[in-house]
Structures are given as C-alpha cells and as structure tokens.
Scaffold this active site. Structure first.
Site, short mmCIF file in Angstrom:
data_model
loop_
_atom_site.label_atom_id
_atom_site.label_comp_id
_atom_site.label_asym_id
_atom_site.label_seq_id
_atom_site.Cartn_x
_atom_site.Cartn_y
_atom_site.Cartn_z
N LYS A 9 -10.67 -3.42 -4.49
CA LYS A 9 -11.27 -2.09 -4.94
C LYS A 9 -10.16 -1.24 -5.44
O LYS A 9 -10.36 -0.36 -6.17
CB LYS A 9 -11.92 -1.57 -3.60
CG LYS A 9 -11.16 -1.13 -2.57
CD LYS A 9 -11.84 -0.74 -1.32
CE LYS A 9 -10.74 -0.34 -0.34
NZ LYS A 9 -10.24 -2.00 0.42
N LYS A 68 -5.36 -10.66 -6.63
CA LYS A 68 -6.84 -10.76 -6.06
C LYS A 68 -7.47 -9.82 -6.31
O LYS A 68 -7.30 -8.61 -6.71
CB LYS A 68 -6.31 -10.69 -4.43
CG LYS A 68 -6.20 -9.43 -3.82
CD LYS A 68 -6.38 -9.32 -2.33
CE LYS A 68 -5.97 -7.99 -1.75
NZ LYS A 68 -5.94 -7.44 -0.55
N LYS A 123 0.91 -1.16 -0.09
CA LYS A 123 0.00 -0.01 -0.04
C LYS A 123 0.81 1.41 0.01
O LYS A 123 0.61 2.29 -0.71
CB LYS A 123 -0.97 -0.06 1.22
CG LYS A 123 -1.99 -0.94 1.25
CD LYS A 123 -3.24 -0.52 2.25
CE LYS A 123 -4.39 -1.81 2.09
NZ LYS A 123 -5.24 -1.52 3.41
P1 TYM Z 1 -10.86 -5.67 4.30
O1 TYM Z 1 -11.68 -4.66 4.81
O2 TYM Z 1 -9.58 -5.32 3.17
O3 TYM Z 1 -11.22 -6.93 3.90
C1 TYM Z 1 -12.67 -7.65 4.64
C2 TYM Z 1 -12.23 -9.02 4.39
O4 TYM Z 1 -12.61 -9.34 2.94
C3 TYM Z 1 -11.67 -10.32 2.60
N1 TYM Z 1 -11.13 -10.16 1.42
C4 TYM Z 1 -11.00 -11.10 0.33
N2 TYM Z 1 -11.29 -12.62 0.50
C5 TYM Z 1 -11.21 -13.33 -0.51
N3 TYM Z 1 -10.51 -12.73 -1.57
C6 TYM Z 1 -10.37 -11.57 -1.95
N4 TYM Z 1 -10.17 -10.95 -3.08
C7 TYM Z 1 -10.64 -10.69 -1.01
N5 TYM Z 1 -10.50 -9.36 -0.61
C8 TYM Z 1 -10.87 -9.17 0.64
C9 TYM Z 1 -10.38 -9.93 3.48
O5 TYM Z 1 -9.50 -10.98 3.72
C10 TYM Z 1 -11.17 -9.67 5.03
O6 TYM Z 1 -11.30 -10.90 5.55
N6 TYM Z 1 -7.66 -5.59 8.01
C11 TYM Z 1 -8.69 -6.18 7.51
C12 TYM Z 1 -9.84 -5.58 8.35
C13 TYM Z 1 -9.61 -5.84 9.83
C14 TYM Z 1 -9.95 -6.90 10.68
C15 TYM Z 1 -9.70 -6.78 11.95
C16 TYM Z 1 -10.12 -8.42 10.14
C17 TYM Z 1 -9.43 -4.90 10.87
N7 TYM Z 1 -9.66 -5.54 12.10
C18 TYM Z 1 -9.79 -7.99 12.86
C19 TYM Z 1 -10.20 -9.31 11.16
C20 TYM Z 1 -10.00 -9.13 12.52
C21 TYM Z 1 -8.99 -5.55 6.19
O7 TYM Z 1 -8.62 -4.73 5.82
O8 TYM Z 1 -10.16 -6.11 5.58
#
Ligand code: TYM
Length: 332
Positions: free
Chosen positions: A198, A195, A112
């Site tokens: 967005k 992957k 990022k």
């Molecule tokens: P975030 O908001 O980017 O994504 C949310 C969830 O979606 C999953 N994900 C995917 N899974 C499969 N294929 C994809 N292409 C794909 N894109 C996104 C992510 O793995 C995630 O599970 N850091 C985290 C948010 C967070 C969090 C937490 C998660 C903050 N605190 C505590 C678990 C526990 C994030 O940015 O997810």
C-alpha cells in the site's frame, strides 16, 4: 489440531491483492486442519502516522473482509488486538529480553524508518516485531501463515521463545512460519521487482479487494510485462508476466502450467483480460458481503467481542505463567 495464529494490520480502507493471495486465502484454507486464531492488529497500525477515526473504521472493515473471504467464527477465533490486554503485557516482558542490536537488524524497520524519516519514526515502529512475537507466543502457536516479508519477524519470535525458555524455564512453544512458496510474494503490477504494497509510490500497481472492478481491470490491462510476447513463467527473465501468472494461478486455483498451455501463442492482452475476469469473480462476492457486514456494525462488534473473549481465555494461562517465571506477583 495444531494452533495457528496470524494477523493483519487495519492500515488501509481495503486489503490489497498481496494480503489476499499471500495470506488470507491460506487463512481460509487452513481452518479445517488447524485451530486458528486471527487478529486485526490495530496496535501495530499506530506505529506510523494515522487518523484515529479512520483506524476505528478500518479495524471493522478489515474484520469484515476476513469474514467475507470465508473466515468462519465457528472454527476460528477472530478478534481485535487491543481488546486483549495480554498482548501489550507480554510485549513488555519480551522487550526486556530483546537486544537493541537484534531489533535494529529488522529489515522492515530499516525500510520503513527510512521512508518516514527520522522525525516521523517512533519507538513503536522499532519495537513492532516484539509485539508481533507477543501476539504469536501468547497462544502457544505452532504455525504462523504469512507472506515472505514477515519471515524475519517470525525468526525473531522463535529466538525470543527459545531465549525465554532457557532463561526462565519451558514456557513458550517455538512457532514455525508457514510461507507458501508460489504465492508468498505478490509483486507490484507497475514495478514487478518490488512487492505489492500500500505504500508504493504509484497506485497503478496495487489491486484492492474492495475497488470497483472497472478500476481493477484497467490496472491489470496496464500491467508492465516485457517485449518478447511469450506467455511463460520465468521469474528472473519475465517478472511481470510471471507475477500475472502467479496471481491467476492462485485465484483460479489452477496450476501455472495449465495457464501457460491455455494462453500459448496468444498475446499478453488475452492473459490480462482473463486475469481481470478471474479477479472480478473472486473479489465481487467478497466486496458485496463486506458491505453487507458493515451495514450491521452492532452484529460485527458482537462477533469481535466474542472472539476477544475466546482469545483472552486462551491467553490467560500463558501470561500468568510468564508473570510467575519472571518474578511478578500473581494472584493465587
Ligand atoms: P501486514 O498487515 O503488512 O500484511 C498482512 C499479510 O499479508 C502479507 N502480504 C503479502 N503477501 C504476499 N505478497 C505481498 N505483496 C504481500 N503484502 C503483504 C503479509 O506477509 C502478511 O502475512 N507484521 C504483520 C502483522 C502481524 C502478524 C502478527 C502476522 C502482527 N502480528 C503475528 C503474523 C503473526 C504485518 O504487518 O502484516
């Protein structure tokens, strides 16, 4: 029941298919056998350039999509991260037991910060995984359902839990990642080596839960495949077709072998048409329900406020124990 925590960023107007397939479907399915806490992580979302009014709207829209997809507030605590101050409080404590080099090794930060450039990269983006560890550890979480891209962050949460426990005394539960092998990584429809995200360069490879089904169908029909014409799962040799089969399998709740048999000898066009129908079937009710929920923002805010009360109550014993152990004065 084992305690489960997971979160999603309110960083777009709609969730995308990767969020839905990689995380949200599991969140919904796990509500019976776990004690789930689901969080809209708005504090994480301010680590990249954003608009405050938009963030507020997206926070509600994200929560509404959770509910519309089947998160049930009777079984799950659903809340907004910034409503529970203990996340930021624990973040600070954990930051002081995290090595600089340890944080610098996080691959998502490296990606990022490269994408945004040094000028636009803030310290919040750097310490982001520490706040994520705080989210998880605060609730004595045992299981964290996420997609593959979060594995390294959960590993850090485990390391910090163990380090704190050994330095200050048994306080945290060491959490386990729950990553479902088949669906943990949904790939970009135009670039099946990357992957679905967005922040991809082209919008054509990204499917959104709230998009018009016609737009979605068009993107599916244009998905990149390959030249051999065979409908068969083979991640290495046929990444595009394999991705379509994975998505289809999760959304229709059917084994991939079933789909291979059904579509054997038929063209990719048929597979795509079938997939577009399934995606429309799954997303249409979610979109409609989301819009209904957003039509009554006071009720939505009331649900989230109640979720925040529950989360605060559950976080309180942990943050009190942490403050005692690290030598902060605690009210008797
Ligand atoms: P975030 O908001 O980017 O994504 C949310 C969830 O979606 C999953 N994900 C995917 N899974 C499969 N294929 C994809 N292409 C794909 N894109 C996104 C992510 O793995 C995630 O599970 N850091 C985290 C948010 C967070 C969090 C937490 C998660 C903050 N605190 C505590 C678990 C526990 C994030 O940015 O997810």
């Amino acid at each position: 029941k084992p305690i489960l925590f997971s979160g999603m960023q309110p960083s777009a107007d709609s969730l995308h298919l990767g969020n839905y397939v990689g995380a949200l479907t599991n969140w919904v399915a796990m509500q019976d056998d776990f004690d789930p806490i689901y969080c809209v992580v708005n504090q994480h979302a301010i680590t990249v350039p954003y608009d405050p009014a938009e963030l507020l709207t997206r926070t509600r829209t994200t929560a509404a999509q959770f509910l519309a997809a089947g998160i049930d507030v009777e079984r799950s605590a659903l809340f907004v991260q910034s409503d529970v101050a203990a996340h930021a409080e624990l973040n600070w404590v954990l930051g002081s037991i995290t090595g600089y080099g340890e944080a610098a090794r996080m691959t998502q930060f490296k990606d990022k910060s490269q994408r945004h450039g040094t000028e636009a990269t803030n310290v919040g983006l750097f310490t982001y995984p520490i706040l994520m560890a705080a989210d998880i550890l605060l609730y004595r979480t045992q299981v964290v359902p996420v997609g593959e891209d979060q594995r390294q962050h959960i590993e850090l949460a485990r390391t910090l839990a163990e380090r704190f426990n050994s330095r200050f005394g048994e306080t945290f539960v060491v959490p386990e990642a729950h990553i479902v092998a088949e669906s943990a990584k949904v790939y970009d429809l135009q670039n099946p080596g990357a992957k679905m995200s967005k922040s991809a360069e082209s919008d054509a490879g990204l499917l959104r839960v709230l998009d018009d089904p016609k737009v979605t169908a068009k993107k599916i029909m244009r998905a990149v495949t390959d030249a051999d014409g065979e409908i068969r799962f083979d991640r290495a040799a046929k990444p595009g077709v394999s991705n379509l089969l994975t998505i289809y399998s999760v959304l229709a709740n059917r084994p991939i072998a079933d789909l291979e048999a059904e579509y054997a000898g038929r063209g990719y066009g048929e597979l795509k048409k079938g997939l577009a129908e399934v995606v429309t079937e799954v997303f249409t009710p979610i979109r409609e329900r989301t819009n209904e929920l957003l039509g009554d923002p006071a009720e939505l805010d009331r649900l989230l406020a109640r979720g925040a009360d529950r989360a605060r109550e559950r976080a309180e014993p942990t943050i009190t124990a942490v403050y005692e152990r690290v030598g902060f004065p605690c009210p008797a």
